[in-house]
Design a protein around this motif. Sequence first.
Motif, mmCIF file in Angstrom:
data_model
loop_
_atom_site.group_PDB
_atom_site.id
_atom_site.type_symbol
_atom_site.label_atom_id
_atom_site.label_comp_id
_atom_site.label_asym_id
_atom_site.label_seq_id
_atom_site.Cartn_x
_atom_site.Cartn_y
_atom_site.Cartn_z
ATOM 1 N N ALA A 146 -6.719 0.201 4.679
ATOM 2 C CA ALA A 146 -7.847 0.605 3.843
ATOM 3 C C ALA A 146 -8.538 1.961 3.950
ATOM 4 C CB ALA A 146 -9.062 -0.533 4.174
ATOM 5 N N PRO A 147 -8.614 2.739 5.052
ATOM 6 C CA PRO A 147 -9.083 4.102 5.298
ATOM 7 C C PRO A 147 -8.359 5.106 4.445
ATOM 8 C CG PRO A 147 -9.300 2.969 7.452
ATOM 9 C CD PRO A 147 -8.342 1.966 6.568
ATOM 10 N N GLN A 148 -7.058 4.994 4.845
ATOM 11 C CA GLN A 148 -5.973 5.863 4.060
ATOM 12 C C GLN A 148 -5.914 5.636 2.639
ATOM 13 O OE1 GLN A 148 -1.975 6.133 5.874
ATOM 14 N NE2 GLN A 148 -1.326 7.441 4.355
ATOM 15 N N THR A 149 -5.857 4.325 2.166
ATOM 16 C CA THR A 149 -5.933 3.885 0.845
ATOM 17 C C THR A 149 -7.118 4.280 0.062
ATOM 18 O OG1 THR A 149 -4.546 2.075 1.100
ATOM 19 C CG2 THR A 149 -5.748 2.081 -0.960
ATOM 20 N N ALA A 150 -8.282 4.389 0.722
ATOM 21 C CA ALA A 150 -9.626 4.633 -0.070
ATOM 22 C C ALA A 150 -9.419 6.445 -0.297
ATOM 23 C CB ALA A 150 -10.663 4.478 0.818
ATOM 24 N N SER A 199 0.756 -1.268 -0.156
ATOM 25 C CA SER A 199 -0.100 -0.241 0.136
ATOM 26 C C SER A 199 0.832 1.194 0.098
ATOM 27 C CB SER A 199 -0.989 0.116 1.302
ATOM 28 O OG SER A 199 -1.757 -1.051 1.199
ATOM 29 N N GLU A 200 1.821 1.274 0.788
ATOM 30 C CA GLU A 200 2.883 2.382 0.882
ATOM 31 C C GLU A 200 3.376 2.682 -0.390
ATOM 32 O OE1 GLU A 200 6.749 3.954 3.221
ATOM 33 O OE2 GLU A 200 5.757 2.267 4.121
ATOM 34 N N SER A 201 3.808 1.805 -1.128
ATOM 35 C CA SER A 201 4.504 1.716 -2.352
ATOM 36 C C SER A 201 3.693 2.430 -3.551
ATOM 37 C CB SER A 201 5.186 0.645 -2.778
ATOM 38 O OG SER A 201 5.983 0.636 -3.991
ATOM 39 N N LEU A 202 2.474 1.410 -3.607
ATOM 40 C CA LEU A 202 1.570 1.977 -4.775
ATOM 41 C C LEU A 202 0.649 2.973 -4.518
ATOM 42 C CD1 LEU A 202 0.484 -1.673 -5.788
ATOM 43 C CD2 LEU A 202 2.487 -0.401 -6.489
ATOM 44 N N CYS A 203 0.605 3.476 -3.476
ATOM 45 C CA CYS A 203 -0.333 4.577 -3.222
ATOM 46 C C CYS A 203 0.387 5.989 -3.000
ATOM 47 C CB CYS A 203 -1.129 4.332 -1.920
ATOM 48 S SG CYS A 203 -2.319 3.055 -1.911
ATOM 49 N N GLN A 204 1.465 6.014 -3.463
ATOM 50 C CA GLN A 204 2.235 7.480 -3.837
ATOM 51 C C GLN A 204 1.221 8.005 -4.887
ATOM 52 O OE1 GLN A 204 4.882 8.541 -2.029
ATOM 53 N NE2 GLN A 204 4.524 6.381 -0.767
ATOM 54 N N PRO A 205 0.992 9.315 -4.708
ATOM 55 C CA PRO A 205 0.102 10.280 -5.475
ATOM 56 C C PRO A 205 0.607 9.967 -6.905
ATOM 57 C CG PRO A 205 0.715 11.363 -3.454
ATOM 58 C CD PRO A 205 1.502 10.140 -3.516
ATOM 59 N N ILE A 206 1.738 10.181 -7.230
ATOM 60 C CA ILE A 206 2.104 10.045 -8.657
ATOM 61 C C ILE A 206 1.912 8.696 -9.133
ATOM 62 C CG2 ILE A 206 4.527 9.222 -8.062
ATOM 63 C CD1 ILE A 206 3.489 11.374 -11.070
ATOM 64 N N THR A 207 1.872 7.826 -8.562
ATOM 65 C CA THR A 207 1.621 6.421 -8.886
ATOM 66 C C THR A 207 0.142 6.254 -9.080
ATOM 67 O OG1 THR A 207 3.485 5.565 -7.717
ATOM 68 C CG2 THR A 207 1.704 3.872 -8.409
ATOM 69 N N LEU A 208 -0.538 6.468 -8.263
ATOM 70 C CA LEU A 208 -2.177 6.326 -8.305
ATOM 71 C C LEU A 208 -2.662 7.418 -9.296
ATOM 72 C CD1 LEU A 208 -3.482 6.192 -4.555
ATOM 73 C CD2 LEU A 208 -3.143 4.258 -6.177
ATOM 74 N N HIS A 260 -15.391 3.826 3.520
ATOM 75 C CA HIS A 260 -14.279 4.627 4.146
ATOM 76 C C HIS A 260 -14.292 6.130 3.469
ATOM 77 C CE1 HIS A 260 -12.488 0.850 5.661
ATOM 78 N NE2 HIS A 260 -12.595 0.435 4.443
ATOM 79 N N LEU A 261 -15.280 6.372 3.037
ATOM 80 C CA LEU A 261 -15.433 7.847 2.379
ATOM 81 C C LEU A 261 -16.167 8.405 3.005
ATOM 82 C CD1 LEU A 261 -15.837 6.617 -1.669
ATOM 83 C CD2 LEU A 261 -13.490 7.445 -0.314
#
Length: 395
Positions: free
Chosen positions: A245-249, A202-211, A288-289
Amino acid sequence: HAMAVADPASLEMLKKIGLEDELAKILKQENISDETAAVIKDFYDKIKADDIDVDLTNVLLGLKGLGMPLDEITKNINEVEVKDDPEPDEPIDPNAIFNELKKLDGLLMNPNFAQTFVSEGKVGTILDNIQECYDDPKVVVQGLNALAKCALVPGSFPALEEAGVVEGVVQCMLEHPDDAQVQFGGIKVLQGLAGQDDPLVSESLCQPITLETAVKGAKAGLADPNMMAAFADMVCKLMDDKQNAPQTAQQLAAAGAIDVLTKGMNTHIQAPGVSAKCQEALAKLNPHLFNPNILTGNHNAQVNPYGTISLAQIAAMPQEELDDMIKTYDTGTLMTTLRASRDPRMVQSSAKEINRRLQGGDNEVYNSTVSGGGIGDLLGQANNNMDNPNALVHV
């Protein structure tokens, strides 16, 4: 002189080993006699003029007779390393690299081969091949296909992360924004990585540039059912990490994933599998929204520690109550709220709470703001809320 006559290239060799430089240094010495200077100057000028008809032996003996340290001069010259000119690099053949990657892609279909390939640290060779032909989308796509198979190897995430696969995929997608196959290939790699059982996914893929890059790719390929199915599955797998999940969402919502998934669900009604996968992704995000501007309709949101509260209740909540609710957030949730929210009231409350904690000497919030990108988030929200003076003041 004998050397020059036997081999005209010898004069070039003398130049290469630094004889010219040594003679020039001697000429600059203040204690050199006029006679010595004249001999050296004559020899130096002839070398500069490529005049190989020079009696080198007589010149050197003459210098020695005039008291010059001939042994020291020759010692300095002998110590100079003579290097051959490097051979020019062979031109890169994109077709050869493409065929090599295509062959590897076929071999990686064997799970045992793929496991060995990854465990031996060879994933970087794929990235190297892509880099060699970065501007050739055909090669890039073939490389991404190979990486996607590596991403399916169980337990491979640490090795792929260390090799720089995530960054490499993002670079490929950014380099070829209009190439549908490159975008799909990149999403397939991210989809495979999202399914890895590793706490750092999650930490790796959820960087703003990646998402943001993934969302743009999916948006561009909205009409492609395969693209939408892969993107929705990537989201589902990211959301399966319950702890994050909450932060990822919130991060997915900030990148625009909700809009793409909703449009994908409606666009592919005739493809039940694709529509259902988009709906599944939305269902995993929805609890989570807490941003009332993200979705409309009868949705609920988990807002700890208040439990389940409807988005309509949040929208109708007085600003003071909203401030009190956000005061209960831990630092991570507070910073995520500031970063992801598109509701000016939520931005206002979260920015106000950050200011309050900073003034109270909260080191954790300070570090998140200064070192964790919080300043950029504040500036971004200030830009987004230029028409809202209340939110802008607190930001």
